[in-house]
Enzyme design. Structure first.
Site, mmCIF file in Angstrom:
data_model
loop_
_atom_site.group_PDB
_atom_site.id
_atom_site.type_symbol
_atom_site.label_atom_id
_atom_site.label_comp_id
_atom_site.label_asym_id
_atom_site.label_seq_id
_atom_site.Cartn_x
_atom_site.Cartn_y
_atom_site.Cartn_z
ATOM 1 N N SER A 23 0.772 -1.039 0.064
ATOM 2 C CA SER A 23 -0.082 -0.010 0.027
ATOM 3 C C SER A 23 0.864 1.445 0.034
ATOM 4 O O SER A 23 0.334 2.249 -0.678
ATOM 5 C CB SER A 23 -0.747 0.046 1.143
ATOM 6 O OG SER A 23 -1.844 -0.918 1.193
ATOM 7 N N ARG A 27 1.552 4.415 -3.073
ATOM 8 C CA ARG A 27 1.370 5.888 -2.809
ATOM 9 C C ARG A 27 2.654 6.607 -3.014
ATOM 10 O O ARG A 27 2.405 7.749 -3.296
ATOM 11 C CB ARG A 27 0.884 5.882 -1.253
ATOM 12 C CG ARG A 27 -0.729 5.330 -1.214
ATOM 13 C CD ARG A 27 -1.103 4.794 0.172
ATOM 14 N NE ARG A 27 -2.603 4.679 0.514
ATOM 15 C CZ ARG A 27 -3.029 3.498 0.120
ATOM 16 N NH1 ARG A 27 -2.454 2.645 -0.528
ATOM 17 N NH2 ARG A 27 -4.347 3.311 0.329
ATOM 18 N N GLY A 95 -5.952 -4.008 -8.045
ATOM 19 C CA GLY A 95 -6.902 -3.244 -7.576
ATOM 20 C C GLY A 95 -6.705 -1.709 -7.023
ATOM 21 O O GLY A 95 -7.243 -0.895 -7.195
ATOM 22 N N ARG A 123 -13.704 -7.293 -10.669
ATOM 23 C CA ARG A 123 -13.867 -6.349 -9.566
ATOM 24 C C ARG A 123 -14.764 -5.234 -9.532
ATOM 25 O O ARG A 123 -14.494 -4.656 -10.770
ATOM 26 C CB ARG A 123 -12.530 -6.187 -8.806
ATOM 27 C CG ARG A 123 -11.944 -7.593 -8.576
ATOM 28 C CD ARG A 123 -10.500 -7.390 -7.731
ATOM 29 N NE ARG A 123 -10.718 -6.687 -6.644
ATOM 30 C CZ ARG A 123 -9.450 -6.534 -5.668
ATOM 31 N NH1 ARG A 123 -8.254 -6.686 -6.260
ATOM 32 N NH2 ARG A 123 -9.832 -6.001 -4.613
ATOM 33 N N SER A 168 -13.471 1.233 3.002
ATOM 34 C CA SER A 168 -12.526 0.937 1.812
ATOM 35 C C SER A 168 -11.424 2.107 1.779
ATOM 36 O O SER A 168 -11.843 3.363 1.448
ATOM 37 C CB SER A 168 -13.145 0.794 0.452
ATOM 38 O OG SER A 168 -12.158 0.855 -0.439
ATOM 39 N N GLN A 170 -9.143 2.262 -0.432
ATOM 40 C CA GLN A 170 -8.883 2.621 -1.804
ATOM 41 C C GLN A 170 -9.927 3.813 -2.221
ATOM 42 O O GLN A 170 -9.571 4.447 -2.972
ATOM 43 C CB GLN A 170 -9.101 1.269 -2.747
ATOM 44 C CG GLN A 170 -8.087 0.076 -2.486
ATOM 45 C CD GLN A 170 -8.210 -1.222 -3.127
ATOM 46 O OE1 GLN A 170 -9.323 -1.058 -3.870
ATOM 47 N NE2 GLN A 170 -7.103 -1.936 -3.410
ATOM 48 N N ASP A 320 -6.869 -7.966 4.480
ATOM 49 C CA ASP A 320 -5.985 -8.939 3.709
ATOM 50 C C ASP A 320 -5.501 -10.374 4.327
ATOM 51 O O ASP A 320 -4.850 -11.116 3.688
ATOM 52 C CB ASP A 320 -4.932 -8.176 2.912
ATOM 53 C CG ASP A 320 -5.376 -7.049 2.035
ATOM 54 O OD1 ASP A 320 -6.672 -7.320 1.461
ATOM 55 O OD2 ASP A 320 -4.474 -6.096 1.726
ATOM 56 N N LYS A 347 -12.383 -9.456 -3.471
ATOM 57 C CA LYS A 347 -10.847 -9.256 -3.491
ATOM 58 C C LYS A 347 -10.554 -9.935 -4.742
ATOM 59 O O LYS A 347 -11.266 -10.210 -5.668
ATOM 60 C CB LYS A 347 -10.386 -9.772 -2.017
ATOM 61 C CG LYS A 347 -10.726 -9.187 -0.912
ATOM 62 C CD LYS A 347 -10.210 -7.454 -1.016
ATOM 63 C CE LYS A 347 -10.438 -6.777 0.272
ATOM 64 N NZ LYS A 347 -9.977 -5.243 0.173
ATOM 65 N N ARG A 351 -12.548 -14.841 -1.466
ATOM 66 C CA ARG A 351 -11.647 -15.262 -0.617
ATOM 67 C C ARG A 351 -12.493 -16.291 0.289
ATOM 68 O O ARG A 351 -11.767 -17.055 0.828
ATOM 69 C CB ARG A 351 -10.985 -14.310 0.102
ATOM 70 C CG ARG A 351 -9.732 -13.737 -0.770
ATOM 71 C CD ARG A 351 -8.878 -12.787 -0.226
ATOM 72 N NE ARG A 351 -7.754 -12.581 -1.208
ATOM 73 C CZ ARG A 351 -7.008 -11.424 -0.995
ATOM 74 N NH1 ARG A 351 -7.049 -10.443 0.082
ATOM 75 N NH2 ARG A 351 -5.968 -11.198 -1.937
#
Ligand code: S3P
Length: 436
Positions: A23, A27, A95, A123, A168, A170, A320, A347, A351
């Site tokens: 992550s 960024r 994603g 997704r 989220s 994201q 995750d 995901k 999952r």
């Protein structure tokens, strides 16, 4: 696809380091590409997902290069300076690249086409299309709101206030990144806290951002059209990658393993807290700060685990890590119940079903509900093993099966170990090293 068999393992011992946080790596490249001048990043994750982000930023005018000593140099174009990419942006399996870049581009007057692999193309993108449309971008997704997708960024973006309907990071990050090139104040309201790497790093790059707690919710306000200043930063080790080793060391008898330099941001460390509730023996050593993030060396020794009811409130801080938690639960004494995990169905694979099918195939006792799994553990006895497990282009299913293989009679076969390269190049060698 080449099948791969994960073998039973001896104790995991010694000291290891996992690659940089995925992550944070995404960024760092994105913000570096928007700063004016050169950002230097050490410890960047060189997995396929992050390389997809690097390639996209290059296609839009930034220089993103690895130097010989492993430091990555990003020469940015400035907020508002992204160029029209010449071809489609191939997001591979990622994603995070897709949703964050959709946000970044939403406030630039450019047109982009996003494509991805079979997993990513299933997704949901509606969750970012909705707020980014309010900002003024327009989208032509495939039926069902998925990739391939074309977007036109807004000529004159408008600032929005948006309450997240799903927990989220994201979606939150996509809106904040769009806010960077939007006049005025963009506000995201987060009823349930999610990973806050974007907020921390935006502050580090000099963005005008403030976070306020209001009645248990987080209000994040970003004032747009300010310059970002290039940074020199170090990416901590990925707690999600380290989790595979933490679970393996917990369930393989005789293990005593130190995982160095693990990011332990409280919005990411849920797996370690839940394992401790199950009786795991985990010590956080040399707690310190790296790149604005809490970090520690994590020592994990084998312990007898006990099944628990996992509080659904912890889910965002370990979203995750459920696949590998399910493996720990399969070896625990008694029953582990999880709930409130609908997000796991969207995901890199579904999952819940993928792990229920996989664990049953190798001899575990699992019940699947709409929002979680119930797992009756072996009480520490090895699983029979077998396979082949369908990994469905999902790196975390593949690595979870590697951990299950460690505690199996006959090993665990997967249809392919290739997805692991999306987030954890070197995983197989590191597992061998820790177990030898
Ligand atoms: C991520 C957020 C999470 C997580 C993903 C990385 C991020 O996704 O599952 O691996 O870097 O912001 P959601 O935002 O969909 O929960």
């Amino acid at each position: 696809m080449t099948a791969h068999r994960f073998l039973p393992s001896g104790p995991l011992t010694g000291r290891i380091r996992v690659p940089g946080d995925k992550s944070i790596s995404h960024r760092a490249i994105m913000l570096g590409a928007l700063a004016v001048g050169e950002t230097r990043i050490s410890g960047l994750l060189e997995g396929e997902d992050v390389l997809a982000t690097a390639a996209a930023m290059r296609a839009m005018g930034a220089a993103v290069d690895r130097s010989d000593d492993g430091t990555w140099l990003v020469r940015g174009v400035g907020v508002g300076g992204l160029l029209q990419p010449a071809g489609a942006l191939d997001m591979g399996n990622s994603g995070t690249s897709t949703r964050l870049l959709m946000g970044l581009l939403a406030s630039h007057a450019i047109t982009a086409v996003f494509t991805g692999d079979a997993s990513l193309s299933r997704r949901p993108m509606g969750r970012v299309i909705d707020p980014l449309s309010e900002i003024g971008a327009t989208f032509t997704p495939s039926p069902g709101g998925t990739l391939p997708l074309m977007m036109e960024g807004a000529e004159t973006p408008v600032p929005i206030t948006y309450r997240l309907p799903v927990a989220s990071a994201q979606v939150k990050s996509a809106i904040l990144l769009a806010g960077l090139n939007t006049p005025g104040i963009t506000t995201v309201i987060e009823p349930v806290p999610t990973r806050d790497h974007s907020e921390r790093m935006l502050k580090g790059f000099g963005a005008d951002i403030e976070v306020e707690e209001v009645g248990g919710e987080r209000h994040i306000r970003l004032r747009g059209e300010a310059d970002l200043k290039p940074q020199t930063l170090t990416v901590p080790g990925d707690p999600s990658s380290a989790a595979f080793f933490a679970v393996a060391a917990s369930i393989v008898p005789g293990s005593d393993l130190v995982i160095e330099n693990v990011g332990l941001n409280p919005t990411r460390d849920g797996i370690y807290r839940v394992l401790e509730q199950m009786g795991a023996n985990i010590e956080r050593l040399e707690t310190r700060e790296v790149g604005g993030e809490p970090v520690a060396d994590v020592r994990v020794r084998h312990a007898s685990l006990t099944g628990i009811d996992v509080d659904p409130a912890v889910a965002p801080s370990m979203i995750d890590e459920f696949p590998v938690l399910f493996v720990a639960a399969a070896l625990a004494n008694g029953t582990t119940r999880t709930s409130g995990l609908e997000e796991l169905r969207v995901k890199e694979s579904d999952r819940l079903t993928a792990m229920a099918d996989a664990l049953r195939l190798i001899g575990a006792n699992v019940e699947e509900a709409e929002d979680g799994l119930t797992i009756h553990g072996t009480g520490g006895a090895t699983l029979p093993g077998g396979g082949p497990v369908a990994t469905q282009l999902d790196h975390r299913i593949a690595m979870s099966m590697a951990v299950a293989g460690c505690v199996s009679e006959n090993g665990v076969e997967v249809d392919s170990a290739e997805p692991i390269a999306t987030s954890f190049p070197g995983f197989l060698d590191l597992l061998k090293e820790a177990a030898s």
